[in-house]
Design a protein around this motif. Structure first.
Motif, mmCIF file in Angstrom:
data_model
loop_
_atom_site.group_PDB
_atom_site.id
_atom_site.type_symbol
_atom_site.label_atom_id
_atom_site.label_comp_id
_atom_site.label_asym_id
_atom_site.label_seq_id
_atom_site.Cartn_x
_atom_site.Cartn_y
_atom_site.Cartn_z
ATOM 1 N N ALA A 26 -34.441 -7.965 47.418
ATOM 2 C CA ALA A 26 -34.728 -8.907 46.337
ATOM 3 C C ALA A 26 -33.995 -10.231 46.537
ATOM 4 O O ALA A 26 -34.562 -11.305 46.300
ATOM 5 N N THR A 29 -35.658 -12.165 49.519
ATOM 6 C CA THR A 29 -36.983 -12.613 49.110
ATOM 7 C C THR A 29 -36.881 -13.756 48.110
ATOM 8 O O THR A 29 -37.599 -14.763 48.209
ATOM 9 N N GLY A 30 -35.987 -13.628 47.158
ATOM 10 C CA GLY A 30 -35.822 -14.676 46.158
ATOM 11 C C GLY A 30 -35.330 -15.980 46.737
ATOM 12 O O GLY A 30 -35.563 -17.049 46.166
ATOM 13 N N ARG A 57 -37.954 -8.796 39.927
ATOM 14 C CA ARG A 57 -36.915 -9.762 40.273
ATOM 15 C C ARG A 57 -37.319 -10.831 41.282
ATOM 16 O O ARG A 57 -36.575 -11.795 41.458
ATOM 17 N N VAL A 58 -38.439 -10.674 41.947
ATOM 18 C CA VAL A 58 -38.772 -11.640 43.005
ATOM 19 C C VAL A 58 -39.785 -12.692 42.555
ATOM 20 O O VAL A 58 -40.144 -13.576 43.343
ATOM 21 N N ARG A 61 -42.854 -13.553 44.778
ATOM 22 C CA ARG A 61 -42.646 -13.900 46.190
ATOM 23 C C ARG A 61 -42.981 -12.690 47.074
ATOM 24 O O ARG A 61 -42.808 -11.543 46.660
ATOM 25 N N ARG A 351 -27.954 -14.063 50.037
ATOM 26 C CA ARG A 351 -28.532 -15.413 49.984
ATOM 27 C C ARG A 351 -27.768 -16.364 50.899
ATOM 28 O O ARG A 351 -28.363 -17.191 51.600
#
Length: 374
Positions: A26, A29-30, A57-58, A61, A351
């Motif tokens: 997630a 992807t986010g 949550r994404v 996407r 991230r």
């Protein structure tokens, strides 16, 4: 970063994050990458819950799911009337008990029951197809098949849903076979990668596969920063597939004691061994791999899925003991990881790892431009 992969999958960056942890999937992807959830550890019901969690949550996407479908497997796995657990020879069970006693780990109970059998059957074509059925009920954008050509039923279901199929390979011959079986994307995985690998390095394998197949190719193995991303794209790949680099992220479910072991390891501290699954898989070298591969009392590894069932049951106990501070369990503890473990020296958010890959990629391109113009 626009390639055929970004166009095909609608992803911002062609940076793929394979992980068994939904939080990593997630997070990547986010942030604009493409998370791929490894499904082999989940029952169909568990996978449905994991994917629903990711969906929430994404924000729409794209992300994908990876299933394990070995080309060859122990014959007993094909007969649902046979118990996989009961097929594990006593000599192999006794060897695990011997290791526990030798290293001072509490001896585990005998692995048994339908849940263990179910786990073993997830690495059959039938079992993987059941996971695919669940995955296709969610808005995934990719199904990946590891260890063997994607089963015809899996390709047909994915085609009907408009979902591309990826396949991991370690040789040119395997790549051609996967494309003939219906793969839309080939992941050329070098021998330095974590998990199941062949023996050809990424630098050698990727251009050979690119030249041999007409579909987009992702490079895997030995990729942990942007310089390696740039090298992969220079070899003809249209993106990269990374796994090991996420094991030491904040989101990873890697147990703390094992995470510390990974952070302290160097690139020479990995080995290709059959001791975890029955097939050659690169992992952190430990007392477990040494005892199974080189120990005088070792009975030798069983074929998949029998070795996998035996080893995973043992490592559940080993991990628990290692987290409590048991030194013998910490010596035995290991996990699948590639040679880039030598570059993993601090814990970061997933991230941030993605952004660092992009930043050093851009810096590398600028450096190459400067060299070219000098």
């Amino acid at each position: 970063m626009r390639t055929r992969i970004t166009e095909l999958l609608g992803v911002e960056f062609p940076l793929f994050a394979f992980s068994h942890c939904r939080d990593v999937v997630a997070a990547v992807t986010g942030a604009g990458g493409f998370g791929v959830l490894g499904a082999v550890a989940f029952s169909p019901e568990q996978l449905d819950r994991e994917l629903s969690w990711i969906d929430e949550r994404v924000g729409g996407r794209p992300y994908g799911v990876d299933v394990l479908v070995p080309g060859r497997i122990a014959e007993v796995a094909g007969d649902p009337r046979e118990s996989l657990v009961e097929a594990i020879p006593d000599v192999h069970r006794d060897f695990v008990s011997h290791l526990f006693r030798k290293y001072g780990v509490p001896v585990s109970e005998r692995t048994s029951g339908s849940s263990a059998d179910e786990a073993g059957r997830r690495v059959t074509a039938e079992g993987a197809t059941g996971l695919v059925d669940v995955a296709l009920k969610h808005p995934i954008r990719l199904i990946a098949s590891a260890l063997g050509p994607p089963p015809a039923a899996m390709v047909e279901k994915a085609r009907a849903a408009g979902v591309p199929v990826a396949a991991l390979v370690g040789t040119v011959e395997h790549a051609r076979r996967q494309v003939a079986a219906g793969a839309d994307i080939i992941v050329a995985q070098g021998g330095e990668a974590g998990g199941h690998t062949g023996e050809i390095s990424t630098m050698v394998l990727v251009p050979q596969v690119v030249d041999a197949v007409g579909v987009p190719v992702l490079a895997a193995g030995g990729i942990a920063d942007g310089r390696q991303v740039a090298a992969a794209l220079a070899l003809g790949a249209e993106g990269v597939w990374c796994g090991s680099v996420w094991l030491t992220t904040e989101e990873a479910e890697t147990p703390p004691a094992l995470k510390r072991k990974l952070l302290a390891a160097g690139s020479l501290d990995t080995v290709r061994s059959r001791s975890r699954t029955g097939k050659p898989a690169r992992q952190l070298r430990s007392a477990w791999t040494d005892e199974w591969d080189d120990g005088l009392e070792s009975p030798g590894s069983l074929p998949m899925p029998l070795q996998m069932l035996l080893a995973e049951a043992a490592h559940t106990r080993i991990t628990r003991a290692a987290e409590s501070g048991n030194p013998g369990a910490q010596a035995l503890s290991n996990y699948f990881v590639g040679q880039v473990v030598g570059q993993l020296n601090q814990i970061k958010p997933a991230r941030q790892v993605l952004y660092d890959l992009l930043t050093t990629y851009a810096t590398t391109l600028n450096r190459l431009t400067t060299i070219n113009n000098s």
